[in-house]
Scaffold this motif. Structure first.
Motif, short mmCIF file in Angstrom:
data_model
loop_
_atom_site.label_atom_id
_atom_site.label_comp_id
_atom_site.label_asym_id
_atom_site.label_seq_id
_atom_site.Cartn_x
_atom_site.Cartn_y
_atom_site.Cartn_z
N GLY A 238 23.80 -2.38 95.05
CA GLY A 238 22.82 -1.93 95.72
C GLY A 238 21.05 -2.78 95.95
N VAL A 239 20.97 -3.20 95.37
CA VAL A 239 19.45 -3.76 95.07
C VAL A 239 19.24 -5.07 96.44
CG1 VAL A 239 17.83 -4.51 93.35
CG2 VAL A 239 19.39 -3.03 92.70
N ALA A 240 18.18 -4.50 96.93
CA ALA A 240 17.32 -5.69 97.70
C ALA A 240 16.83 -6.71 96.85
CB ALA A 240 17.07 -5.53 98.63
N VAL A 241 17.51 -8.10 96.91
CA VAL A 241 16.58 -9.14 96.19
C VAL A 241 15.99 -10.58 97.30
CG1 VAL A 241 17.43 -11.05 94.60
CG2 VAL A 241 18.72 -9.23 94.30
N HIS A 242 15.08 -10.12 96.45
CA HIS A 242 14.17 -11.03 97.45
C HIS A 242 13.86 -12.48 97.07
CE1 HIS A 242 13.24 -7.53 100.78
NE2 HIS A 242 13.73 -6.58 99.65
N ARG A 243 14.10 -13.66 97.01
CA ARG A 243 13.83 -14.92 96.27
C ARG A 243 13.37 -15.36 97.33
NH1 ARG A 243 14.78 -20.51 96.23
NH2 ARG A 243 16.26 -20.37 98.26
N LEU A 244 11.72 -15.48 96.21
CA LEU A 244 10.10 -16.13 97.51
C LEU A 244 10.35 -17.29 97.52
CD1 LEU A 244 7.78 -13.43 96.55
CD2 LEU A 244 9.52 -13.18 99.02
N LEU A 245 9.55 -17.87 97.86
CA LEU A 245 9.31 -19.28 98.03
C LEU A 245 7.94 -19.32 97.48
CD1 LEU A 245 10.50 -20.93 101.41
CD2 LEU A 245 11.62 -21.27 99.56
N HIS A 246 7.43 -20.18 96.78
CA HIS A 246 6.12 -19.98 96.51
C HIS A 246 5.12 -19.61 97.79
CE1 HIS A 246 8.66 -22.26 93.27
NE2 HIS A 246 7.40 -22.51 92.43
N GLY A 247 4.65 -19.20 96.70
CA GLY A 247 3.24 -18.53 97.86
C GLY A 247 3.16 -17.55 98.65
N GLU A 248 5.24 -17.28 99.30
CA GLU A 248 5.38 -16.63 99.89
C GLU A 248 4.86 -14.65 99.55
OE1 GLU A 248 9.65 -16.40 102.20
OE2 GLU A 248 9.84 -16.99 100.29
N SER A 249 5.23 -13.99 100.20
CA SER A 249 5.26 -12.48 100.05
C SER A 249 6.38 -11.47 100.58
CB SER A 249 4.04 -12.04 101.00
OG SER A 249 2.18 -13.39 100.46
N VAL A 250 5.98 -10.70 100.27
CA VAL A 250 7.01 -9.63 100.64
C VAL A 250 6.84 -8.20 100.79
CG1 VAL A 250 8.68 -9.22 98.65
CG2 VAL A 250 9.97 -9.16 101.11
N ARG A 251 7.03 -7.90 102.12
CA ARG A 251 6.45 -5.68 102.17
C ARG A 251 8.07 -4.81 101.35
NH1 ARG A 251 2.19 -5.42 106.70
NH2 ARG A 251 0.64 -7.10 105.56
#
Length: 256
Positions: A238-251
């Motif tokens: 049930g958890v949304a996992v955001h695997r970001l790249l370096h310098g990337e952002s998420v809201r």
């Protein structure tokens, strides 16, 4: 204004919430002792902009004096109790330093930051005595964002951290083997299942690696983010996992 999280690499993130920029474990170096940055550009100057910076423990890849020196004079810096005594160079940086222990509360603008425990060797290595705790922080504003610092899995984690919207969890390290007091992808997914946030961002992997050890267990450098996503899908679907790249952002989505 939406909550925004940017991952700059290793344990360094910007959490922007309620008009306040919070920086975690600032590390802006291309090289640190025997480590070199192998993935992601060195963060740009705007990465140093913050009203408050949080340091989880005294290891030099988390409390890095040259990186802290790039913060604007007068920036508030929150560090574990005893840090100024253990790292005298802190007092010469021109920052407003606050030492904290688990259970303390810090306010920054409209944010409230709770200090929580971490299970990790928090001293200044290689010679420092065990006088400063390793810490995590819960940043409470429009969202509740848990920055775990470096930690192992411990029974009281979920109860102490409490309900959160976002978890910034370490899932790897900077060498071919993880010692005690760390989360690998599987244990990080177990922590995620216990914490049950809405969203998670894996950090503390895929950035620094020892010079000359490129061929030693390279999986431990490249794979932790993807492995965490896979384990999290099984243990905390049930958890949304955001695997970001370096310098990337998420809201990330937060509770209304």
């Amino acid at each position: 204004m939406p909550v925004e999280i940017t991952w700059w690499g290793h344990a360094t993130c910007t959490v922007e919430d309620s008009g306040v920029r919070v920086l975690t474990d600032p590390l802006f170096a291309r090289r640190l002792a025997h480590l070199r940055r192998r993935r992601g550009a060195v963060p740009p100057p705007e990465a140093t902009a913050a009203e408050i910076a949080l340091v989880s423990h005294l290891h030099s890849d988390h409390l890095h004096l040259p990186s802290l020196a790039r913060l604007a004079p007068g920036t508030r810096l929150v560090v574990p109790h005893g840090a100024v005594r253990a790292v005298p160079g802190l007092a010469r940086l021109g920052l407003r330093i606050t030492e904290v222990r688990p259970g303390d509360l810090v306010e920054a603008g409209d944010l409230r930051i709770r200090v929580v425990s971490a299970h990790h060797d928090g001293r200044r290595l290689p010679f420092g005595p065990h006088r400063s705790p390793a810490l995590g922080y819960v940043i409470e504003g429009r969202a509740r964002t848990y920055f775990a610092g470096d930690t192992g899995l411990f029974d009281e984690m979920a109860a102490e951290v409490g309900p959160v919207d976002v978890a910034l969890l370490p899932v790897g390290g900077w060498g071919p083997f993880l010692g005690p007091g760390h989360l690998d992808p599987g244990r990080a997914a177990q922590a995620l299942a216990r914490l049950a946030p809405r969203s998670a961002v894996p950090v503390h992997y895929g950035t620094y690696w020892p010079i000359g050890l490129d061929g030693v267990r390279p999986h431990e450098f490249h794979a932790p983010g993807d492995d965490f996503v896979r384990h999290a899908a099984r243990l905390a679907p049930g958890v949304a996992v955001h695997r970001l790249l370096h310098g990337e952002s998420v809201r990330p989505e937060v509770a209304r």
